[in-house]
Every structure is written in C-alpha cells, then in structure tokens.
Motif scaffolding. Structure first.
Motif, PDB file in Angstrom:
ATOM      1  N   GLN A   1       0.822  -1.199   0.000  1.00  0.00           N
ATOM      2  CA  GLN A   1       0.000   0.000   0.000  1.00  0.00           C
ATOM      3  C   GLN A   1       0.862   1.258   0.000  1.00  0.00           C
ATOM      4  OE1 GLN A   1      -3.700   0.128   0.301  1.00  0.00           O
ATOM      5  NE2 GLN A   1      -3.376  -1.941  -0.471  1.00  0.00           N
ATOM      6  N   ILE A   2       1.897   1.260   0.823  1.00  0.00           N
ATOM      7  CA  ILE A   2       2.795   2.412   0.905  1.00  0.00           C
ATOM      8  C   ILE A   2       3.489   2.649  -0.433  1.00  0.00           C
ATOM      9  CG2 ILE A   2       4.817   3.371   2.065  1.00  0.00           C
ATOM     10  CD1 ILE A   2       4.097   1.609   4.475  1.00  0.00           C
ATOM     11  N   THR A   3       3.988   1.584  -1.020  1.00  0.00           N
ATOM     12  CA  THR A   3       4.698   1.699  -2.303  1.00  0.00           C
ATOM     13  C   THR A   3       3.783   2.241  -3.388  1.00  0.00           C
ATOM     14  OG1 THR A   3       6.181  -0.131  -1.742  1.00  0.00           O
ATOM     15  CG2 THR A   3       5.963   0.422  -4.075  1.00  0.00           C
ATOM     16  N   GLN A   4       2.541   1.803  -3.423  1.00  0.00           N
ATOM     17  CA  GLN A   4       1.596   2.287  -4.428  1.00  0.00           C
ATOM     18  C   GLN A   4       1.344   3.786  -4.282  1.00  0.00           C
ATOM     19  OE1 GLN A   4      -1.486  -0.685  -3.501  1.00  0.00           O
ATOM     20  NE2 GLN A   4      -1.398  -1.347  -5.643  1.00  0.00           N
ATOM     21  N   ILE A   5       1.253   4.247  -3.048  1.00  0.00           N
ATOM     22  CA  ILE A   5       1.033   5.676  -2.813  1.00  0.00           C
ATOM     23  C   ILE A   5       2.216   6.488  -3.309  1.00  0.00           C
ATOM     24  CG2 ILE A   5       0.765   7.453  -1.041  1.00  0.00           C
ATOM     25  CD1 ILE A   5      -0.784   5.352   0.618  1.00  0.00           C
ATOM     26  N   PHE A   6       3.414   6.071  -2.957  1.00  0.00           N
ATOM     27  CA  PHE A   6       4.589   6.820  -3.367  1.00  0.00           C
ATOM     28  C   PHE A   6       4.813   6.756  -4.874  1.00  0.00           C
ATOM     29  CE2 PHE A   6       5.612   6.802   1.130  1.00  0.00           C
ATOM     30  CZ  PHE A   6       6.181   8.058   1.290  1.00  0.00           C
ATOM     31  N   GLN A   7       4.482   5.640  -5.483  1.00  0.00           N
ATOM     32  CA  GLN A   7       4.593   5.558  -6.937  1.00  0.00           C
ATOM     33  C   GLN A   7       3.630   6.512  -7.610  1.00  0.00           C
ATOM     34  OE1 GLN A   7       3.981   1.366  -7.743  1.00  0.00           O
ATOM     35  NE2 GLN A   7       6.172   0.894  -7.592  1.00  0.00           N
ATOM     36  N   GLN A   8       2.432   6.642  -7.040  1.00  0.00           N
ATOM     37  CA  GLN A   8       1.452   7.574  -7.568  1.00  0.00           C
ATOM     38  C   GLN A   8       1.956   9.015  -7.476  1.00  0.00           C
ATOM     39  OE1 GLN A   8      -1.957   7.217  -8.857  1.00  0.00           O
ATOM     40  NE2 GLN A   8      -1.436   9.345  -9.345  1.00  0.00           N
ATOM     41  N   LEU A   9       2.483   9.380  -6.320  1.00  0.00           N
ATOM     42  CA  LEU A   9       2.938  10.751  -6.100  1.00  0.00           C
ATOM     43  C   LEU A   9       4.182  11.094  -6.921  1.00  0.00           C
ATOM     44  CD1 LEU A   9       2.419  10.985  -2.238  1.00  0.00           C
ATOM     45  CD2 LEU A   9       1.044  12.061  -4.029  1.00  0.00           C
ATOM     46  N   SER A  10       5.048  10.126  -7.132  1.00  0.00           N
ATOM     47  CA  SER A  10       6.317  10.399  -7.802  1.00  0.00           C
ATOM     48  C   SER A  10       6.178  10.629  -9.301  1.00  0.00           C
ATOM     49  CB  SER A  10       7.289   9.239  -7.561  1.00  0.00           C
ATOM     50  OG  SER A  10       6.820   8.043  -8.168  1.00  0.00           O
ATOM     51  N   GLN A  11       4.987  10.450  -9.845  1.00  0.00           N
ATOM     52  CA  GLN A  11       4.805  10.604 -11.281  1.00  0.00           C
ATOM     53  C   GLN A  11       4.877  12.053 -11.740  1.00  0.00           C
ATOM     54  OE1 GLN A  11       1.191   8.611 -12.477  1.00  0.00           O
ATOM     55  NE2 GLN A  11       1.818   6.650 -11.596  1.00  0.00           N
ATOM     56  N   SER A  12       4.659  12.991 -10.821  1.00  0.00           N
ATOM     57  CA  SER A  12       4.664  14.416 -11.185  1.00  0.00           C
ATOM     58  C   SER A  12       5.981  15.061 -10.775  1.00  0.00           C
ATOM     59  CB  SER A  12       3.502  15.148 -10.511  1.00  0.00           C
ATOM     60  OG  SER A  12       2.264  14.592 -10.907  1.00  0.00           O
ATOM     61  N   SER A  13       6.689  15.620 -11.734  1.00  0.00           N
ATOM     62  CA  SER A  13       7.958  16.283 -11.434  1.00  0.00           C
ATOM     63  C   SER A  13       7.760  17.723 -10.997  1.00  0.00           C
ATOM     64  CB  SER A  13       8.881  16.240 -12.652  1.00  0.00           C
ATOM     65  OG  SER A  13       8.285  16.912 -13.764  1.00  0.00           O
ATOM     66  N   THR A  14       6.620  18.308 -11.345  1.00  0.00           N
ATOM     67  CA  THR A  14       6.312  19.690 -10.975  1.00  0.00           C
ATOM     68  C   THR A  14       4.829  19.791 -10.632  1.00  0.00           C
ATOM     69  OG1 THR A  14       7.976  20.509 -12.538  1.00  0.00           O
ATOM     70  CG2 THR A  14       6.377  22.112 -11.720  1.00  0.00           C
ATOM     71  N   VAL A  15       4.517  20.467  -9.527  1.00  0.00           N
ATOM     72  CA  VAL A  15       3.123  20.667  -9.131  1.00  0.00           C
ATOM     73  C   VAL A  15       2.948  22.102  -8.652  1.00  0.00           C
ATOM     74  CG1 VAL A  15       1.257  19.989  -7.565  1.00  0.00           C
ATOM     75  CG2 VAL A  15       2.820  18.246  -8.454  1.00  0.00           C
ATOM     76  N   ARG A  16       1.881  22.728  -9.115  1.00  0.00           N
ATOM     77  CA  ARG A  16       1.490  24.053  -8.630  1.00  0.00           C
ATOM     78  C   ARG A  16       0.099  23.931  -8.020  1.00  0.00           C
ATOM     79  NH1 ARG A  16       4.021  24.112 -13.366  1.00  0.00           N
ATOM     80  NH2 ARG A  16       5.804  25.517 -13.698  1.00  0.00           N
ATOM     81  N   ALA A  17      -0.149  24.649  -6.933  1.00  0.00           N
ATOM     82  CA  ALA A  17      -1.441  24.522  -6.254  1.00  0.00           C
ATOM     83  C   ALA A  17      -1.733  25.739  -5.398  1.00  0.00           C
ATOM     84  CB  ALA A  17      -1.464  23.267  -5.389  1.00  0.00           C
ATOM     85  N   ASP A  18      -3.006  25.917  -5.086  1.00  0.00           N
ATOM     86  CA  ASP A  18      -3.428  26.850  -4.045  1.00  0.00           C
ATOM     87  C   ASP A  18      -3.481  26.076  -2.733  1.00  0.00           C
ATOM     88  OD1 ASP A  18      -3.844  28.998  -5.798  1.00  0.00           O
ATOM     89  OD2 ASP A  18      -5.896  28.319  -6.224  1.00  0.00           O
ATOM     90  N   PHE A  19      -3.370  26.786  -1.635  1.00  0.00           N
ATOM     91  CA  PHE A  19      -3.551  26.117  -0.357  1.00  0.00           C
ATOM     92  C   PHE A  19      -4.296  27.014   0.615  1.00  0.00           C
ATOM     93  CE2 PHE A  19       0.305  28.481   0.684  1.00  0.00           C
ATOM     94  CZ  PHE A  19       0.084  28.877   1.991  1.00  0.00           C
ATOM     95  N   GLU A  20      -4.975  26.384   1.518  1.00  0.00           N
ATOM     96  CA  GLU A  20      -5.579  27.079   2.661  1.00  0.00           C
ATOM     97  C   GLU A  20      -5.160  26.343   3.912  1.00  0.00           C
ATOM     98  OE1 GLU A  20      -9.748  28.852   3.121  1.00  0.00           O
ATOM     99  OE2 GLU A  20      -9.871  26.964   4.234  1.00  0.00           O
ATOM    100  N   GLN A  21      -4.654  27.094   4.842  1.00  0.00           N
ATOM    101  CA  GLN A  21      -4.199  26.507   6.102  1.00  0.00           C
ATOM    102  C   GLN A  21      -5.086  26.941   7.251  1.00  0.00           C
ATOM    103  OE1 GLN A  21       0.074  26.579   7.720  1.00  0.00           O
ATOM    104  NE2 GLN A  21      -0.968  28.176   8.853  1.00  0.00           N
TER     105      GLN A  21
END
Length: 217
Positions: free
Chosen positions: A28-48
């Motif tokens: 499960q952990i490996t699948q999550i990290f493989q999913q996330l590692s596919q994007s080399s660049t990410v832009r986003a809005d955030f609210e904290q």
C-alpha cells in the motif's frame, strides 16, 4: 525561522495515544509513493487552518505563490517546495532537501535542515511529493496506509524522541496529488492544510520560478 515554520504547519490531526503499533502494508505504501512520484512539478493553491486547543480558536491563512498566477505552492522534484503566505503575515518559505529559507519584505534568513527541530515537518511535503519513501522513513513510521485508484490516505507518527515532543501524528490524503495534510501537535493544537487547483503543467519551471529556488543556493 522556527516560528514561521510552526505557523506554516505543513499538515495535521489529533489521534489518540492508544494507537497500536501496527504498521501499514508495504504494498500500500509503495503504491502511494509511486502515484505521487509521477509528477515532477506541481502548482497549487492552499488554505491553512491552525486550531489552538487552549484558545479554542482557528486561524486561517491562504496565499498565492509569487510569479505563479494559479497557485500558492510550487513543487519541483529537482529543487524543492516554495510557499508564500499572504495572511496573517506575508512571507515566502523555500524548502529544499538541505535548506530552509524564509523571506519577507524586510528580512531574509536561511538555516540547514539538520539544524532545525521542525525540519521533519518542513520537509514532509517535499518527501511525499517526490515519492521519496526512504527519506520520509528516517523521521516517520507509517502506521496505516490505504490505496485505491479513487484515492489514498496515510498516517504517520514521529520516530525520534525530539519530534515526539513536538507533535503526535501526521495524516495525509489525496489522489493524483496530495489534497490534505493534518498535523497533531503535542498540545493538541491542529494544523490542517488543504490543497486545490493542482496542476503538473507546465512540467518545466519558468525563469521567475527558477529564480525563487536560487534563494536557497
């Protein structure tokens, strides 16, 4: 520097201390990290949102990253993560694998990651987005993880005695990208960061974006 990092928070939720020592399935952990590692660049809005248990109040801050019209966060697998807080204070935070840089209108400061007690929290998002499971495992135990094509979730607890004094638990969830990080601090203060309008296009940094990361050189 440490006060700004605490304000930024980079995640969190409260979890009961009776959590059993059951660790997530490696698959499960490996699948999550493989999913996330596919994007080399990410832009986003955030609210904290940061909730102080002693005051029973929630503080909200949101922002937009300078030079990026569609977001307040810029992730680059090659460089790091750049944030800009607009409220309640205006400040930029650049996080790389080795440095934490804070820039305001009047001040500029930088420290080495290994010199800050909050470094594990500050670099958490960088490690998640880059799919760096090995780096994250140095500071955290993954106590639960669930993955499906419709979404994933992960819960982590700090390893070292120092970090255990600062916070209790980190919970993250998302799909293609990280959508939310929640951090529960030792005093039951909660910091929640929600990300929206994520995009991985364009995949290369603009000249202005590249200049932001040069501040951490």
């Amino acid at each position: 520097m440490s006060q700004f990092i605490k304000t930024l928070g980079l995640g969190a939720v409260v979890w009961m201390s009776s959590l059993s020592a059951v660790y997530a399935a490696p698959t499960q952990i490996t699948q999550i990290f493989q999913q996330l590692s596919q994007s080399s660049t990410v832009r986003a809005d955030f609210e904290q949102q940061k909730k102080l248990a002693s005051l029973n109040k929630t503080f909200v801050s949101n922002g937009s990253l300078l030079f990026v019209s569609n977001g307040s966060l810029l992730f680059s697998k090659s460089y790091g993560v750049a944030w800009q807080i607009k409220r309640p204070v205006q400040a930029d935070l650049i996080v790389t694998p080795t440095k934490l840089v804070q820039k305001t209108q009047r001040t500029f400061s930088q420290i080495q990651v290994d010199q800050s007690p909050y470094s594990s929290v500050a670099t958490l998002f960088l490690q998640l987005m880059s799919g760096n499971e090995q780096a994250l495992a140095k500071n955290f135990n993954v106590v639960s993880a669930n993955y499906s094509p419709a979404g994933w979730s992960m819960s982590l607890t700090p390893k070292s005695s120092l970090f255990k004094k600062l916070f209790v638990r980190v919970d993250a969830q998302g799909q293609q990208y990280v959508n939310q990080i929640v951090i529960t601090e030792k005093a039951n203060n909660l910091t929640t960061i929600r990300f929206s309008h994520q995009t991985s296009q364009p995949t290369t940094l603009t000249a202005a974006e590249h200049a932001i990361f040069q501040l951490a050189k």
